[in-house]
Design a protein around this motif. Structure first.
Motif, PDB file in Angstrom:
ATOM      1  N   UNK A  49      82.102  36.421  18.894  1.00 49.78           N
ATOM      2  CA  UNK A  49      82.257  35.557  17.465  1.00 49.78           C
ATOM      3  C   UNK A  49      82.832  36.371  16.389  1.00 49.78           C
ATOM      4  N   UNK A  50      82.667  37.567  16.323  1.00 52.45           N
ATOM      5  CA  UNK A  50      83.209  38.555  15.382  1.00 52.45           C
ATOM      6  C   UNK A  50      84.847  38.707  15.617  1.00 52.45           C
TER       7      UNK A  50
ATOM      8  N   UNK B  92      86.737  36.282  16.437  1.00 52.20           N
ATOM      9  CA  UNK B  92      87.116  35.071  15.821  1.00 52.20           C
ATOM     10  C   UNK B  92      87.442  34.084  17.055  1.00 52.20           C
ATOM     11  N   UNK B  93      86.852  34.339  18.252  1.00 55.52           N
ATOM     12  CA  UNK B  93      87.006  33.347  19.330  1.00 55.52           C
ATOM     13  C   UNK B  93      86.405  31.795  19.161  1.00 55.52           C
ATOM     14  N   UNK B  94      85.501  31.849  18.217  1.00 55.39           N
ATOM     15  CA  UNK B  94      84.897  30.325  18.096  1.00 55.39           C
ATOM     16  C   UNK B  94      84.041  30.366  16.876  1.00 55.39           C
ATOM     17  N   UNK B  95      84.149  29.426  16.088  1.00 50.38           N
ATOM     18  CA  UNK B  95      83.486  29.512  14.854  1.00 50.38           C
ATOM     19  C   UNK B  95      81.666  28.964  15.020  1.00 50.38           C
ATOM     20  N   UNK B  96      81.437  28.558  16.068  1.00 52.11           N
ATOM     21  CA  UNK B  96      80.008  28.143  16.241  1.00 52.11           C
ATOM     22  C   UNK B  96      79.492  28.738  17.583  1.00 52.11           C
ATOM     23  N   UNK B  97      78.216  29.029  17.611  1.00 51.95           N
ATOM     24  CA  UNK B  97      77.668  29.537  18.724  1.00 51.95           C
ATOM     25  C   UNK B  97      76.394  28.670  18.984  1.00 51.95           C
ATOM     26  N   UNK B  98      76.581  28.161  20.354  1.00 49.55           N
ATOM     27  CA  UNK B  98      75.358  27.393  20.872  1.00 49.55           C
ATOM     28  C   UNK B  98      74.348  28.423  21.713  1.00 49.55           C
ATOM     29  N   UNK B  99      73.147  28.369  21.244  1.00 56.59           N
ATOM     30  CA  UNK B  99      72.491  29.079  22.145  1.00 56.59           C
ATOM     31  C   UNK B  99      71.383  28.234  23.035  1.00 56.59           C
TER      32      UNK B  99
ATOM     33  N   UNK C 258      66.352  30.457  23.150  1.00 57.82           N
ATOM     34  CA  UNK C 258      67.007  30.099  21.918  1.00 57.82           C
ATOM     35  C   UNK C 258      66.776  30.718  20.697  1.00 57.82           C
ATOM     36  N   UNK C 259      65.551  30.555  20.286  1.00 58.79           N
ATOM     37  CA  UNK C 259      65.221  31.129  19.258  1.00 58.79           C
ATOM     38  C   UNK C 259      65.177  32.809  19.252  1.00 58.79           C
ATOM     39  N   UNK C 260      64.781  33.311  20.431  1.00 57.12           N
ATOM     40  CA  UNK C 260      65.021  34.681  20.539  1.00 57.12           C
ATOM     41  C   UNK C 260      66.283  35.177  20.531  1.00 57.12           C
ATOM     42  N   UNK C 261      67.427  34.604  20.975  1.00 54.05           N
ATOM     43  CA  UNK C 261      68.858  34.787  20.972  1.00 54.05           C
ATOM     44  C   UNK C 261      69.107  34.833  19.278  1.00 54.05           C
ATOM     45  N   UNK C 262      68.655  33.840  18.561  1.00 52.63           N
ATOM     46  CA  UNK C 262      69.145  33.595  17.524  1.00 52.63           C
ATOM     47  C   UNK C 262      68.661  34.772  16.634  1.00 52.63           C
ATOM     48  N   UNK C 263      67.432  35.213  16.749  1.00 48.23           N
ATOM     49  CA  UNK C 263      66.938  36.424  16.032  1.00 48.23           C
ATOM     50  C   UNK C 263      67.780  37.679  16.380  1.00 48.23           C
ATOM     51  N   UNK C 264      68.431  37.871  17.403  1.00 45.00           N
ATOM     52  CA  UNK C 264      69.142  39.002  17.816  1.00 45.00           C
ATOM     53  C   UNK C 264      70.460  38.825  17.305  1.00 45.00           C
ATOM     54  N   UNK C 265      71.045  37.688  17.160  1.00 45.47           N
ATOM     55  CA  UNK C 265      72.401  37.308  16.696  1.00 45.47           C
ATOM     56  C   UNK C 265      72.336  37.493  15.366  1.00 45.47           C
ATOM     57  N   UNK C 266      71.517  37.165  14.609  1.00 49.67           N
ATOM     58  CA  UNK C 266      71.264  37.192  13.198  1.00 49.67           C
ATOM     59  C   UNK C 266      71.305  38.733  12.743  1.00 49.67           C
ATOM     60  N   UNK C 267      70.555  39.720  13.504  1.00 52.77           N
ATOM     61  CA  UNK C 267      70.435  41.015  13.390  1.00 52.77           C
ATOM     62  C   UNK C 267      71.812  41.682  13.614  1.00 52.77           C
ATOM     63  N   UNK C 268      72.812  40.906  14.406  1.00 52.07           N
ATOM     64  CA  UNK C 268      74.233  41.407  14.852  1.00 52.07           C
ATOM     65  C   UNK C 268      75.094  40.868  13.935  1.00 52.07           C
ATOM     66  N   UNK C 269      74.692  40.217  12.803  1.00 52.12           N
ATOM     67  CA  UNK C 269      75.712  39.942  11.684  1.00 52.12           C
ATOM     68  C   UNK C 269      76.159  38.571  11.980  1.00 52.12           C
TER      69      UNK C 269
END
Length: 255
Positions: free
Chosen positions: A121-122, A124-131, A144-155
């Motif tokens: 994502x960083x 620039x390979x895709x503007x959206x991420x589907x979990x 999906x919610x768990x991965x969301x928490x981690x990706x938010x922490x990863x910016x």
């Protein structure tokens, strides 16, 4: 359910267990009915059980099998991944939070999937991420919610994240993700999952009508020089072989 049962039975441990039962049955029959050849057959079945289990418990055989699956998509750098409208990240590497004992997501061995998605994502390979990942156990949050928490922490911003929290296996990962993306007129995805899982996952997503750009991660097999120690049984190697057999059976079932 049937595919899981077959995978368990044809796995190294399952096959050795069946051969062991066959050996016991033949030996019992030989004693009861005086069948001389039964004792010999029982010995061969027992030997086959031990030999089969030994083979797939060796790092040499386990690495060869897993490496063959992983190399079907091959390692590729972030720069080598073509852009697409969306990244799809499959669950299987993260457990959802389950308070109070587990207030935060638990990272498993395949959590590289989430890290790799953030890298892509960083870059620039895709503007959206589907979990994609549902609830694994009672009281847990979805993967999906768990991965969301981690990706938010990863910016990765919340505005870039789409959640599919109803799936419980690779087939439903693909079906529910394809349905969600069809509503947005998206038919091409960058698929992020473990290299060992990629051949089966790619097959499922292509069967669901999507064009797949594979972005495998979490490679387990690193080429190493031969050593006699790699012929000795190892529990980690046996586990790896079992997971490879599961992928092969799942792929055949998907056909």
């Amino acid at each position: 359910m049937i595919a899981k049962l077959v995978a368990a039975l044809v796995s190294p441990l399952g096959t050795a267990w069946l051969l062991g039962l066959l050996a016991l049955g033949l030996a019992a029959g030989a004693r009861r009915w005086g069948w001389r050849r039964g004792g010999t057959a029982a010995g061969w079945a027992g030997l086959a059980a031990v030999g089969w289990l030994w083979l797939w418990a060796t790092p040499l055989a386990s690495d060869a099998l897993r490496g063959a699956l992983e190399n079907q998509s091959g390692p590729r750098t972030v720069a080598a991944v073509a852009p697409a409208p969306v990244l799809v990240v499959l669950g299987g590497g993260v457990q959802g939070a389950s308070p109070p004992q587990r207030p935060h997501p638990n990272l498993g061995a395949a959590a590289d999937r989430v890290w790799h998605a953030a890298r892509l994502y960083h870059a620039g390979k895709a503007p959206k991420v589907l979990l994609s990942g549902g609830v694994l156990g009672a009281g847990d949050g979805s993967e999906a919610e768990a991965m969301q928490t981690l990706l938010l922490d990863l910016g990765v911003p919340a505005s870039a994240l789409l959640l599919e929290g109803g799936s419980h296996n690779t087939g439903t990962n693909a079906a529910l993700s394809a349905r969600l993306l069809a509503a947005q007129n998206i038919d091409t995805v960058i698929l992020v999952t473990s290299a060992l899982h990629m051949p089966r996952a790619r097959q499922a997503f292509e069967r669901a009508g999507l064009t797949v750009i594979p972005a495998p991660t979490d490679f387990e097999v690193i080429p190493r020089p031969f050593s006699a120690l790699r012929l000795l049984p190892d529990t980690e190697a046996l586990d790896g072989s079992a997971r490879a057999f599961k992928e092969i059976v799942g792929r055949l079932a998907g056909r």
